[in-house]
Design a protein around this motif. Structure first.
Motif, mmCIF file in Angstrom:
data_model
loop_
_atom_site.group_PDB
_atom_site.id
_atom_site.type_symbol
_atom_site.label_atom_id
_atom_site.label_comp_id
_atom_site.label_asym_id
_atom_site.label_seq_id
_atom_site.Cartn_x
_atom_site.Cartn_y
_atom_site.Cartn_z
ATOM 1 N N GLY A 25 -5.232 -8.673 0.274
ATOM 2 C CA GLY A 25 -5.290 -7.478 -0.569
ATOM 3 C C GLY A 25 -4.880 -6.232 0.197
ATOM 4 O O GLY A 25 -5.355 -5.138 -0.079
ATOM 5 N N GLY A 26 -3.963 -6.395 1.145
ATOM 6 C CA GLY A 26 -3.499 -5.255 1.929
ATOM 7 C C GLY A 26 -3.257 -5.694 3.355
ATOM 8 O O GLY A 26 -3.333 -6.895 3.659
ATOM 9 N N LEU A 27 -2.961 -4.739 4.229
ATOM 10 C CA LEU A 27 -2.764 -5.088 5.632
ATOM 11 C C LEU A 27 -3.038 -3.874 6.502
ATOM 12 O O LEU A 27 -2.455 -2.817 6.301
ATOM 13 N N PHE B 78 4.375 -14.206 4.977
ATOM 14 C CA PHE B 78 3.823 -12.870 5.226
ATOM 15 C C PHE B 78 3.269 -12.281 3.928
ATOM 16 O O PHE B 78 2.153 -11.748 3.885
ATOM 17 N N GLN B 79 4.041 -12.400 2.856
ATOM 18 C CA GLN B 79 3.586 -11.834 1.582
ATOM 19 C C GLN B 79 2.365 -12.582 1.036
ATOM 20 O O GLN B 79 1.464 -11.966 0.473
ATOM 21 N N PRO C 85 9.056 -14.160 5.730
ATOM 22 C CA PRO C 85 8.735 -13.086 4.768
ATOM 23 C C PRO C 85 7.849 -13.567 3.623
ATOM 24 O O PRO C 85 6.961 -12.846 3.175
ATOM 25 N N GLU C 86 8.089 -14.810 3.196
ATOM 26 C CA GLU C 86 7.300 -15.328 2.078
ATOM 27 C C GLU C 86 5.853 -15.593 2.503
ATOM 28 O O GLU C 86 4.912 -15.251 1.785
ATOM 29 N N THR D 211 8.869 -3.581 7.914
ATOM 30 C CA THR D 211 9.401 -3.184 6.599
ATOM 31 C C THR D 211 8.268 -2.674 5.726
ATOM 32 O O THR D 211 8.363 -1.626 5.091
ATOM 33 N N ARG D 212 7.187 -3.434 5.726
ATOM 34 C CA ARG D 212 6.055 -3.049 4.906
ATOM 35 C C ARG D 212 5.446 -1.728 5.381
ATOM 36 O O ARG D 212 5.214 -0.814 4.594
ATOM 37 N N THR E 219 -0.567 -11.074 2.847
ATOM 38 C CA THR E 219 -0.993 -9.751 2.385
ATOM 39 C C THR E 219 -1.608 -9.845 0.990
ATOM 40 O O THR E 219 -2.509 -9.083 0.663
ATOM 41 N N ASP E 220 -1.121 -10.798 0.178
ATOM 42 C CA ASP E 220 -1.737 -10.989 -1.144
ATOM 43 C C ASP E 220 -3.176 -11.461 -1.000
ATOM 44 O O ASP E 220 -4.075 -10.966 -1.672
#
Lengths: 243, 470
Positions: A80-82, A72-73, A69-70, A125-126, A76-77
């Protein structure tokens, strides 16, 4: 050259070799942004050096799923999106016809199943919250039946197919696309020495074209027809066949 | 440390052309604002401020940032019915304001064409209304703001404080406005006297604005952007005048009198009107609608004043619920430019010609009169504004942006300005040229001291290079 990825933001898990590496290359070349995730960072670096504005490499071992999860984040950071995620990590060690090696089999489960769950759950989840995006899993024609040669590889891909089907049933009504790709043998480290493999750039181009088409897809018409039949062969007959 | 993924939400600007995913927080207490700032610092993540999401473009969204939505921070804390001074939290909307104060004989001093913006958002953008030529932007009527700066300081600013005119108007990029004291406008009737005048061309438009400027309290003109040649600039001008209701407890001040009807032509529910508008929402359809509106304006009520409720006159955009959906799934942009009075006739006429040449006429044109103000990112000039709506599709997007850039050049040559609440198309260079290097340098210095880690951002800030991290 796929043009439909311009400006799109993608995560490729398992981007250091095979289909994953080629997908990352085609997305970057096509004007998309791609976060490349793999254990072997040195293999990710050349593409990142070539497209420093569009390729973001992350070192991660998919068997370390608590970390997913980390990472993954972070992906996405950086992006700037996914818009889409493709889970490509997969291993298929050689297994002897009489070999039942639990350690080897569970290692395969770790990469092919547990890593996929960790990454695609994060994506689900996202996307359930944001209501857009595609989740793409690389399954295999090998997951359509249990065969003598690869009991656990077959089942790991069958797991992925069923898991993705369930995600699809959950998420389609939220506007999220869930795509199962079932390639046949494709040129990669996994299939070294095999005959009749599909060139990896063809496979990747087809996958990119299918990325927003919710459902299960084979990459060749012959596979579609053959596996339509193979899936329907009754078990008592199937076990007598050498396929 | 990572933020919980289930905080994620997709938000869009009002025009639905720009969207972003972010981590949504909706605080109700000041302590929560401090906690969110701390969270941003710990995680190295930026914050985008968002009110009701009425800015058309990308000012209220921030990709992968913490989306700090102030709409639940919306209590009215104090109101003095003798002076009309109201003290509220920044999430209070213009609708809450008028509903709360109208029966005491007070109306918000400045309102936009919709009643849904929050005060925080309204001050970030320093919005204006149809009375801009007399009242200026809403910031002119604020007596005090309490601001939380990303450097941790919380300060109360009055108009004498130098930061007051800098925090207001800078799109929420210097500090978070928490509470506001606003001077409401005293009125004695809930009705305006409204004078419609059908106008045949640009000359007529500019003449009527100058002619009514002294007496009118509100002025706005609708422009038919399909009018060409001698009819270019044709439209329908409205002036509104405050009226005096002699009764001590006038019925016009009650919300029931103000509320917009739910139906059109008595029987037709307004909630479905956008579906019909959608059918007409194409070039031939809108050409017809504009023509029909102009033609009827010449016959019906032309030059005859009539009473109209303040809400009915002010909040035209709220008249058709969900009207933005009529533009379809890929949305629309609003494009508004502000041009000094001496250049406005030429620039607006040329903007219309460019639209017609590109076959991209705006489906709605709205003209207003403005006066300058001394806020840092002021959008107003001593002149006129023309607001245009462009439907966006996959196919026309590039052409609309090219058209906008051509129109921007005209505005810049004339010393004009742009409005961040409505912007989608500016480049950093266009914005810098319009606002001036002095203002940009002041902004950059303030950003460094008030927000040293560049925590406050938005997709607009990134696009216009107002975010040092970008």
């Amino acid at each position: 050259m796929p043009t439909k990825v311009i400006g799109q933001k993608a995560i490729i898990v398992g981007a250091s070799s095979g289909i994953g590496a080629e997908l990352a290359r085609q997305i970057a070349e096509g004007g998309g942004l791609v976060a490349t995730v793999a254990r072997r960072t040195d293999r990710l670096q050349p593409l990142a050096d070539k497209y420093p504005e569009r390729v973001f490499p992350f070192t991660h071992d998919v068997t370390n799923y608590a970390e997913a999860p980390e990472v993954f984040q972070k992906c996405t950071d950086a992006l700037g999106g996914l818009d889409f995620i493709i889970y490509c990590s997969g291993v298929m060690p050689e297994v002897g016809p009489h070999e039942y090696n639990t350690e080897k089999d569970l290692a395969m489960v770790d990469v092919n199943i547990s890593g996929a769950i960790a990454w695609l759950n994060a994506a689900a989840t996202r996307m359930e919250s944001t209501g857009h995006g595609s989740i793409i899993g690389i399954g295999s024609v090998a997951g359509d039946r249990g065969r003598c040669a690869q009991p656990v590889y077959n089942s790991s891909k069958a797991f992925l197919h069923t898991y993705l089907e369930a995600l699809r049933n959950r998420l389609v009504k939220k506007g999220v696309k869930v795509v199962t790709i079932k390639p046949g043998p494709t040129e990669s480290e996994m299939t070294q020495g095999m005959k009749g493999t599909m060139p990896v750039n063809d496979a990747a181009a087809k996958i990119i074209n299918l990325k927003d088409r919710t459902g299960e897809h084979y990459l060749k018409l012959t596979h579609r027809i053959a596996f339509f039949i193979i899936k329907r062969i009754p078990s008592p007959i199937f076990r007598k066949l050498k396929i | 440390m990572h933020l919980s993924l289930d905080r994620l939400a997709n938000v869009t600007g009002f025009g639905m052309t720009a969207g972003a995913d972010g981590y949504l927080y909706r605080p109700t207490q000041v302590e929560e604002f401090h906690q969110i700032l701390a969270l941003a610092q710990q995680t190295g993540r930026q914050i985008s401020l968002r009110g009701s999401g009425r800015s058309y473009g990308d000012a209220n969204i921030g990709s992968e940032s913490i989306l700090l939505d102030i709409t639940r921070f919306n209590r009215i804390l104090d109101f003095d019915p003798t002076t009309g001074l109201i003290y509220c939290e920044a999430g209070v909307t213009l609708e809450q304001l008028w509903r709360y104060t109208l029966e005491s004989g007070f109306w918000p001093p400045v309102v936009s064409g919709t009643m849904f913006p929050t005060l925080g958002g309204a001050l970030g953008m320093n919005l204006h209304g149809k009375n801009a030529f007399k009242a200026g932007p809403i910031g002119n009527h604020v007596t005090e703001i309490e601001v939380l700066f990303p450097n941790g300081n919380q300060e109360t600013l009055t108009p004498e404080h130098p930061l007051f005119h800098q925090v207001i108007s800078t799109a929420g990029l210097l500090g978070i406005i928490l509470r506001v004291k606003l001077k409401m406008k005293r009125i004695s009737s809930g009705d305006l006297r409204v004078l419609p005048i059908s106008i045949p061309n640009w000359d007529g438009q500019f003449r009527v604005f100058e002619q009514e400027r002294e007496q009118a309290d509100y002025m706005v003109s609708w422009i038919d952007c399909f009018g060409r040649g001698k009819s270019a600039g044709r439209g329908l001008f409205h002036a509104g005048y405050y009226t005096v209701d002699p009764s001590p407890n006038p019925i016009t001040l009650r919300p029931e009198h103000q509320d917009l009807p739910d139906t059109i032509l008595t029987y037709f529910p307004k909630s479905i009107v956008w579906r019909f508008l959608k059918k007409l929402n194409n070039r031939p359809g809108m050409s017809f609608v504009n023509w029909a509106k102009y033609t009827s304006s010449r016959i019906l009520g032309n030059g005859r004043p009539h009473p109209q409720s303040l809400v009915g006159f002010s909040f035209l955009l709220d008249y058709v619920p969900n009207w933005r959906l009529a533009y379809g799934s890929s949305g629309f942009i609003q494009y508004q430019t502000f041009v000094p009075a001496e250049h406005a006739p030429r620039v607006f006429a040329r903007q219309l010609e460019l639209q017609q040449a590109a076959k991209l006429e705006s489906f709605l044109g709205v003209m207003k009169r403005h006066i300058p103000d001394n806020f840092l990112f002021s959008h107003a000039v001593d002149g006129y504004s023309l607001a245009l709506d462009f439907k966006i599709t996959e196919r026309n997007k590039d052409a609309v942006w090219r058209l906008a850039h051509q129109m921007n050049e005209l505005v810049l040559l004339a010393g004009g300005r742009f409005y961040l609440a409505k912007d989608s198309t500016l480049t950093p260079e266009h914005f810098a040229q319009s606002i001036g290097m002095d203002a940009l340098e002041t902004y950059a210095k303030l950003k460094t001291t008030l927000d040293p880690q560049a925590i406050l951002t938005s997709d607009l800030a990134k696009r216009l290079h107002l975010d040092p991290r970008a």
